[in-house]
Enzyme design. Structure first.
Site, PDB file in Angstrom:
ATOM      1  N   LYS A  36       0.857  -1.186   0.000  1.00 43.47           N
ATOM      2  CA  LYS A  36       0.000   0.000   0.000  1.00 43.47           C
ATOM      3  C   LYS A  36       0.893   1.236   0.000  1.00 43.47           C
ATOM      4  O   LYS A  36       1.665   1.468   0.931  1.00 43.47           O
ATOM      5  CB  LYS A  36      -0.918   0.010   1.217  1.00 43.47           C
ATOM      6  CG  LYS A  36      -1.859   1.210   1.256  1.00 43.47           C
ATOM      7  CD  LYS A  36      -2.774   1.143   2.473  1.00 43.47           C
ATOM      8  CE  LYS A  36      -3.703   2.348   2.534  1.00 43.47           C
ATOM      9  NZ  LYS A  36      -4.568   2.316   3.734  1.00 43.47           N
ATOM     10  N   LYS A  86       1.232  10.070   5.835  1.00 41.44           N
ATOM     11  CA  LYS A  86       1.346   8.658   6.202  1.00 41.44           C
ATOM     12  C   LYS A  86       2.619   8.013   5.643  1.00 41.44           C
ATOM     13  O   LYS A  86       2.705   6.800   5.511  1.00 41.44           O
ATOM     14  CB  LYS A  86       0.096   7.900   5.734  1.00 41.44           C
ATOM     15  CG  LYS A  86      -1.194   8.475   6.314  1.00 41.44           C
ATOM     16  CD  LYS A  86      -2.412   7.589   6.040  1.00 41.44           C
ATOM     17  CE  LYS A  86      -3.668   8.172   6.677  1.00 41.44           C
ATOM     18  NZ  LYS A  86      -4.817   7.260   6.584  1.00 41.44           N
ATOM     19  N   LYS A 120      -2.107  -1.515  -3.762  1.00 38.35           N
ATOM     20  CA  LYS A 120      -2.972  -0.330  -3.703  1.00 38.35           C
ATOM     21  C   LYS A 120      -2.110   0.922  -3.773  1.00 38.35           C
ATOM     22  O   LYS A 120      -1.136   1.015  -3.021  1.00 38.35           O
ATOM     23  CB  LYS A 120      -3.775  -0.352  -2.397  1.00 38.35           C
ATOM     24  CG  LYS A 120      -4.750   0.813  -2.234  1.00 38.35           C
ATOM     25  CD  LYS A 120      -5.463   0.720  -0.897  1.00 38.35           C
ATOM     26  CE  LYS A 120      -6.438   1.908  -0.743  1.00 38.35           C
ATOM     27  NZ  LYS A 120      -7.081   1.915   0.578  1.00 38.35           N
TER      28      LYS A 120
END
Length: 332
Positions: free
Chosen positions: A202, A225, A256
């Protein structure tokens, strides 16, 4: 594989493109309704369909409406839905206790769906951002997202979801060691048949913007993040993450976002042969849908072309907001 070809005119590639029948016979990849997982946003209330401005055609749904969506999905042959809660801001805290409340919004929705449509697979999101007053996927201490304390919280969250009837848990947090901890806890609690589809690769992507609007995390997020999600410049790291999660007990793995990372999908499938999925995320959906609504592209055609790209890249399935629209076209 080394292709062997005769010189023209002995070989004319156009021979096999000449008719629809010949094109069908030589098609290398097939997209079916069985490849689709439909992400749904659930919120409190009754009879609520709240449009999400940044995702045209997508709404936050109350539990009764989510049950109707699950019934629609089953009728279209879509095998799974994935739930994402829009949590009341008053229930968001720094320790994210609502995440493992047996009666939180997501867990109530799981039970309602499994009671009404037991045959459909319910996938959940395992991350703390919908419950975190800081907007992060993990617990924040002195400005740092702490790994091990977050994993303990995620395990409690996973057990609550499994006990509510979830079929597939989707850890999207990107904390180290969470798959092994979750798998051990599930086995110990008797949930040996609950599957884990790990968001293994991700990326720290700008394509998530509309999703954060949808779950109400945009305004709460402090900072970014990048300390736990992947650097978009990295490819080899994705393979290391996939291998780790498979060794720890993941049944399926995910890349992702989707379309900007098709090269990663291909590498993962070639390297491991494990069930490989991709998430066509909110930003991807919004771009295609927005262009279609403006008449700049043929919406149906670009939708189906984009989904076929995932199959060509080696994916076994796709999480996509286009799922019901694509399923209707595939069913004719």
């Amino acid at each position: 594989m080394r292709p062997i070809s005769a010189p023209t005119p002995a070989l004319r590639f156009r021979r096999l493109r000449r008719t629809a029948a010949l094109r069908a016979l030589t098609q290398e990849n097939v997209l079916s309704t069985g490849d689709l997982i439909w992400p749904l946003f659930v919120r409190d209330g009754v009879g609520v369909e709240e449009p999400i401005a940044s995702m045209p055609g997508v709404s936050r749904l109350s539990i009764d409406k989510v049950v109707q969506a699950a019934e629609l999905a089953a009728g279209l042959g879509i095998p799974a839905i994935c739930l994402f809660p829009y949590t009341d801001p008053s229930k968001k805290t720094e320790l994210c206790e609502e995440a493992w409340n047996p009666d939180n919004l997501a867990n109530r929705a799981i039970r309602a769906i499994k009671q009404a449509v037991p045959e459909i697979a319910v996938m959940t999101d395992v991350a703390l951002d919908p419950y975190n007053s800081n907007g992060h996927d993990g617990i924040v201490r002195d400005g740092i997202i702490v790994n091990d304390e977050t994993v303990e919280a995620l395990v409690r969250m996973s057990l609550a979801q499994a006990e509510s009837g979830a079929d597939i848990l989707g850890p999207s947090d990107m904390m180290d060691g969470r798959i092994g901890a979750m798998r051990s806890a599930l086995e110990a609690a008797g949930h040996k048949d609950v599957s884990i589809m790990s968001y293994s690769a991700k990326y720290a992507s700008a394509f998530y913007g509309p999703f954060r609007d949808a779950v109400g995390a945009s305004g709460a997020l402090k900072g970014d993040k990048k300390t736990y999600q992947m650097n978009p410049a990295n490819s080899d790291e994705a393979l290391r993450l996939i291998e780790r999660d498979l060794r720890e007990g993941a049944d399926m793995v995910m890349v992702k976002p989707g379309m900007p990372y098709l090269d990663i999908c291909r590498r993962v499938k070639d390297a491991f042969g494990a069930p490989t999925f991709a998430y066509q995320v909110s930003g991807e959906y919004a771009m295609l849908k927005g262009a279609a609504l403006n008449g700049w592209v043929d919406g149906e055609k670009v939708m189906m072309e984009s989904l076929m790209a995932f199959k060509r890249a080696g994916c076994d399935g796709i999480l996509t907001y286009f799922a019901p629209e694509a399923a209707r076209l595939l069913r004719g």
